[in-house]
Scaffold this active site. Structure first.
Site, PDB file in Angstrom:
ATOM      1  N   ASP A 105      -0.868  -6.237  -5.609  1.00 28.64           N
ATOM      2  CA  ASP A 105      -1.671  -5.234  -4.933  1.00 28.64           C
ATOM      3  C   ASP A 105      -1.581  -5.468  -3.427  1.00 28.64           C
ATOM      4  O   ASP A 105      -1.359  -6.587  -2.989  1.00 28.64           O
ATOM      5  CB  ASP A 105      -3.126  -5.393  -5.414  1.00 28.64           C
ATOM      6  CG  ASP A 105      -3.969  -4.206  -5.036  1.00 28.64           C
ATOM      7  OD1 ASP A 105      -3.406  -3.110  -4.859  1.00 28.64           O
ATOM      8  OD2 ASP A 105      -5.200  -4.365  -4.919  1.00 28.64           O
ATOM      9  N   GLU A 106      -1.778  -4.439  -2.657  1.00 29.94           N
ATOM     10  CA  GLU A 106      -1.753  -4.571  -1.183  1.00 29.94           C
ATOM     11  C   GLU A 106      -0.488  -5.292  -0.720  1.00 29.94           C
ATOM     12  O   GLU A 106      -0.547  -6.214   0.103  1.00 29.94           O
ATOM     13  CB  GLU A 106      -2.986  -5.344  -0.686  1.00 29.94           C
ATOM     14  CG  GLU A 106      -4.319  -4.821  -1.182  1.00 29.94           C
ATOM     15  CD  GLU A 106      -4.810  -3.599  -0.422  1.00 29.94           C
ATOM     16  OE1 GLU A 106      -4.015  -3.018   0.341  1.00 29.94           O
ATOM     17  OE2 GLU A 106      -5.973  -3.225  -0.632  1.00 29.94           O
ATOM     18  N   GLN A 164      -1.772   0.757   5.960  1.00 28.97           N
ATOM     19  CA  GLN A 164      -3.004  -0.020   5.824  1.00 28.97           C
ATOM     20  C   GLN A 164      -2.749  -1.514   5.967  1.00 28.97           C
ATOM     21  O   GLN A 164      -3.545  -2.338   5.528  1.00 28.97           O
ATOM     22  CB  GLN A 164      -3.677   0.283   4.491  1.00 28.97           C
ATOM     23  CG  GLN A 164      -4.196   1.704   4.423  1.00 28.97           C
ATOM     24  CD  GLN A 164      -4.991   1.967   3.172  1.00 28.97           C
ATOM     25  OE1 GLN A 164      -6.046   1.386   2.938  1.00 28.97           O
ATOM     26  NE2 GLN A 164      -4.476   2.851   2.327  1.00 28.97           N
ATOM     27  N   ARG A 193     -12.157   5.465   4.909  1.00 29.37           N
ATOM     28  CA  ARG A 193     -13.187   5.029   3.968  1.00 29.37           C
ATOM     29  C   ARG A 193     -14.217   6.126   3.747  1.00 29.37           C
ATOM     30  O   ARG A 193     -14.998   6.074   2.822  1.00 29.37           O
ATOM     31  CB  ARG A 193     -13.951   3.789   4.492  1.00 29.37           C
ATOM     32  CG  ARG A 193     -13.167   2.527   4.750  1.00 29.37           C
ATOM     33  CD  ARG A 193     -12.339   2.113   3.612  1.00 29.37           C
ATOM     34  NE  ARG A 193     -10.971   2.597   3.819  1.00 29.37           N
ATOM     35  CZ  ARG A 193     -10.060   2.665   2.860  1.00 29.37           C
ATOM     36  NH1 ARG A 193     -10.359   2.294   1.649  1.00 29.37           N
ATOM     37  NH2 ARG A 193      -8.854   3.119   3.110  1.00 29.37           N
ATOM     38  N   LYS A 214      -5.220   4.479  -6.689  1.00 32.09           N
ATOM     39  CA  LYS A 214      -4.260   3.413  -6.938  1.00 32.09           C
ATOM     40  C   LYS A 214      -4.709   2.446  -8.024  1.00 32.09           C
ATOM     41  O   LYS A 214      -3.955   2.148  -8.954  1.00 32.09           O
ATOM     42  CB  LYS A 214      -4.043   2.660  -5.626  1.00 32.09           C
ATOM     43  CG  LYS A 214      -3.167   1.471  -5.729  1.00 32.09           C
ATOM     44  CD  LYS A 214      -3.365   0.610  -4.494  1.00 32.09           C
ATOM     45  CE  LYS A 214      -4.801   0.096  -4.440  1.00 32.09           C
ATOM     46  NZ  LYS A 214      -5.040  -0.766  -3.271  1.00 32.09           N
ATOM     47  N   THR A 215      -5.954   1.996  -7.920  1.00 27.29           N
ATOM     48  CA  THR A 215      -6.448   1.027  -8.904  1.00 27.29           C
ATOM     49  C   THR A 215      -6.414   1.627 -10.309  1.00 27.29           C
ATOM     50  O   THR A 215      -6.079   0.966 -11.281  1.00 27.29           O
ATOM     51  CB  THR A 215      -7.887   0.606  -8.562  1.00 27.29           C
ATOM     52  OG1 THR A 215      -7.923   0.235  -7.188  1.00 27.29           O
ATOM     53  CG2 THR A 215      -8.313  -0.565  -9.400  1.00 27.29           C
TER      54      THR A 215
END
Length: 780
Positions: free
Chosen positions: A217-218, A248, A600, A34-35
């Site tokens: 973001d998020e 998330q 993770r 994503k980043t």
DNA sequence: TGTGAGTTGATTTTT
DNA sequence: TCAACTCACA
């Protein structure tokens, strides 16, 4: 060159990157790059001629903002794109428009503990019975209201909610107090901006025009206030791109509203939606475990996570008899892997639901000599000495800051006690003054005895003296604070060993100030420094490049990845947390939290629980987490608790005699491993010896780079004593003026300057260290 | 006014 | 368990 990097993207990623105008929703699963997509997209916008200053990227943590900034720097050097957390962004906007919401532009930002103190005082003032509701519950309720854009004036208690009626009284009084002090709490930063945009169409339009391209973001973690701000800035130029993953969303308790992302398509009907479903991080097995778990949630958008990575090892699930064995066995396994050269410390991470669970893990790691870093509770800027010293700066910056005034008035002790302070407050209330102004009139307060009045007057003289240097570099102001207030001397004279540590922390603060001065050589308003120091958080201090095992909460783990992950304490009451039992949506959030933790892991994952766990100092029998039943048996490797227990007893019975009477209870756990296909259950054996790894260092804050050392200019007339040899509070000798003390330092390299207070009639003088004849005196 | 002992009460996650 | 707060005493 550009097309090369574009070619490295998958078609879905490329689709997102090449989208320029109009609303865009990027649904990005964990580990989907994503980043990378976001930074490439910004670079693409720049390439298409969008001015950097028209773009702003908003994140939740400084770490995320920093990550984006550094990755964009690689793609499009030069920067200029504003990347910031919501809170910082709002703080900046609010400085420019402070008056519209009734603040001074030099307003103070109160952190959680400051706000709580203000609330406490509000409660005292209102004379409310606090036994019924703790300040925490009240701040929680006020925070909830603010996040939902309910102002103090609008707040209406719901009938049948006794708490609501108390809040209806407290909230307005609390808010009035903040405004009187020209201060805001964290939630205010968002609330004020949201209200400002709503009530001032012309300001809104100007900012909408300015920020033509907004990235968030998020997005799944945004609350109503954040949603309103983002919407308000995207009306005339709806080039709003949000990324997120409903699965998330783990900040519902802070007012995050999952509907914001789930209903994004309703808000912007012509939205372009891109789904990033390919995972580049985890093994197939880990991903299937995560996918199976999250499938139990109702409120979500189903998505098809997949990966081209290897199948990988089974995910292991271990039930340990005790918390201690859990910690020791994990530590032993890590030690073994490191010793065998298979892994490095930084490959491992251990996650837990609550910070309190970190202790046994810390002990175990320390015993094994494994270096670790912990992202945890008592962070640097929360320490008493740091807050004390910063309060002086806050008061210098904003004389109306009553909270800061009360913090410093008698710190260090200068004979101004409760009674005196009570009189000052009463006087301030009567005359509608700030405490600083009230203290100025201390001579007029009849209730004050002479000694108290003199003490207050002396304090005010100190305050005025400090105000004179308010425009100096921050390091220098801090130096004056430490010297003139007597705070430093107070700690030096103290017998308490803790106070010596405090001195070291203050030394660190000075270094932080110096670094800040370097970064802001021209525009260095004090308030920017103060803002930075209260808007940093734990995770920001986490360092990816340190070779240490990472310990953190599941919440803090979001956005990170590790080759090997351990998640401990999968027990009812902890994960899911007991507070989540009341409602199903809370339970779903707990499930998402575990989902975040699982995803993770890149290569190996171990989930564990303990049959007995320490709880408020008492040993408790635990119940396995209900989530364990939602994991796919075929992917799991279940370690039988009995086997683990037996091995441990044989290894060192004395060590683990946690409870003489409960030996026969060991195998009797509610967790039934037969539920799983535990064909090859293999007991976990701890490694016999600890490795001789480097010493454990518990991190308190980011180690600061001493850029000054890099900058140091070596001239022919280099002083025999280098400028760095001088430090705050040091005793020095000058050939002409004799003995003196370093009051303050500032500047760098050959321009590093010291203010010295001499014992002789010379008084205070400033010196350029590189060319002065100052020497450190022998004794200090 | 300042200190120390004792008690109490609370314990999720964070900008 | 532990931190923070209260109250009594010097």
């Amino acid at each position: 060159m550009w097309s090369d990097s574009l070619n490295s993207l998958t078609s879905a990623q490329r689709e997102a990157v090449e989208h320029l105008d109009g609303p865009l929703l990027i649904l990005a699963g964990p580990g989907s790059g994503k980043t990378r997509v976001v930074t490439h997209r910004v670079a693409n916008l720049l390439r298409h001629g969008v001015a950097a200053r028209q773009i702003v990227a908003l994140t939740f943590t400084n770490k995320a903002a920093e990550e984006m900034r550094s990755r964009l720097e690689v793609l499009a050097p030069g920067g200029g794109v504003w990347m910031s957390t919501f809170h910082r962004f709002c703080a900046r906007l609010l400085r420019q428009h402070a008056a519209t919401v009734g603040l001074d532009e030099n307003f103070t930002i109160y952190d959680t503990s400051d706000s709580r103190q203000v609330l406490r005082r509000t409660l005292d003032q209102l004379d409310l019975d606090t036994t019924l509701y703790t300040p925490e519950r009240l701040t929680g309720a006020i925070s909830w209201a603010k996040n939902n854009l309910i102002t103090a004036a609008q707040y209406q208690p719901r009938s049948g909610h006794p708490l609501g009626h108390v809040v209806a009284k407290v909230y307005p009084a609390y808010q009035a107090r903040l405004l009187a002090s020209s201060a805001v709490d964290f939630d205010d930063l968002l609330l004020h901006v949201a209200v400002m945009l709503r009530d001032n169409p012309e300001i809104r339009a100007t900012l909408d025009e300015r920020f033509r391209y907004i990235l968030v973001d998020e997005y799944q973690d945004t609350n109503l206030a954040q949603y309103t701000i983002v919407r308000g800035l995207s009306i005339d130029h709806p080039n709003l791109a949000v990324t997120g993953d409903p699965d998330q969303s783990i900040y519902g308790w802070r007012g995050a509203n999952l509907s914001n992302i789930l209903d994004f398509e309703k808000d912007y009907p012509d939205v372009h939606v891109v789904k990033l479903e390919r995972n580049y991080r985890s093994t197939k097995r880990i991903l299937r475990v995560a996918d199976s778990l999250i499938g139990y949630n109702q409120r979500r958008k189903a998505k098809g996570l997949y990966t081209e990575n290897d199948e990988g090892q089974s995910v292991s699930l271990v039930a340990y008899p005790t918390q201690r064995l859990e910690a020791e066995t994990i530590a032993a396994r890590i030690a073994e892997e490191i010793r065998a050269g298979r892994r490095r410390p930084r490959d491992f991470a251990i996650f837990y639901r609550v910070n309190a669970l970190s202790r046994s893990l810390e002990f175990a790691l320390r015993d094994e000599g494994i270096p670790y870093q912990m992202v945890n509770g008592l962070e640097f800027y929360q320490r008493k000495e740091i807050k004390d010293v910063l309060a002086y700066l806050q008061l210098v910056n904003n004389p109306r800051d009553d909270n800061a005034f009360l913090r410093v008035i008698n710190t260090p002790p200068r004979g101004i006690g409760k009674t005196t302070i009570g009189h000052l407050i009463a006087h301030a209330d009567r005359r509608q003054l700030s405490l600083v102004d009230a203290a100025r009139e201390s001579g007029l307060i009849e209730a004050l005895n002479k000694r108290a009045a003199v003490a207050v007057a002396k304090f005010m003289a100190l305050y005025d003296q400090l105000s004179l240097v308010a425009a100096a570099p921050v390091e220098e102001i801090l130096g004056h604070v430490l010297s003139a207030s007597g705070y430093q001397q107070f700690l030096i004279d103290s017998e308490d060993e803790e106070d010596q540590e405090r001195l070291a922390n203050i030394e660190e603060l000075l270094t932080a100030a110096r670094e800040f001065d370097e970064r802001h050589p021209t525009d260095a308003p004090l308030e920017t420094f103060l803002e930075e120091s209260c808007l940093v958080n734990d995770t920001d201090a986490w360092q990816a490049d340190d070779d240490r095992v990472t310990l953190m909460t599941l919440h803090a783990s979001k956005g990170l990845e590790f080759p090997v992950v351990f998640i401990v304490a999968l027990e009812e009451g902890l994960l899911p947390h007991e507070r989540s039992r009341e409602a199903n949506d809370l339970l779903e959030e707990e499930r998402r939290l575990l989902f975040v933790g699982i995803t993770r892991a890149c290569e190996e994952l171990q989930l564990s629980l303990a049959t007995y766990r320490e709880f408020r100092g008492q040993r408790r029998r635990t119940v396995p987490s209900q989530f364990l039943m939602e994991l796919p048996r075929g992917e799991m490797d279940v370690v039988e608790p009995n086997a683990t227990a037996r091995v441990e007893w044989e290894t060192s019975p004395d060590e683990h005699a946690w409870d003489e009477s409960s030996g026969d209870e060991l195998g009797d756990v509610d967790f039934n491993p037969a539920e799983f296909d535990a064909t090859d259950a293999e007991p976990v054996t701890p490694s016999p010896a600890a490795t001789d790894a480097a010493a454990v260092v518990r991190m308190t804050m980011t180690p600061l780079t001493t850029a000054a050392e890099l900058h140091r200019v070596q001239t022919a007339e280099a002083p025999r004593v280098p400028p760095e040899a001088f430090h705050q509070g040091m005793v020095v000798r000058h050939p002409e003026y004799g003995l003196g003390k370093v009051v303050a330092l500032s500047g760098n390299g050959i321009r590093r300057t010291a203010t010295i207070a001499f014992a002789s009639a010379a008084g205070q003088r400033k010196f350029m260290l590189a060319s002065s004849n100052l020497r450190p005196a022998k004794s200090e």
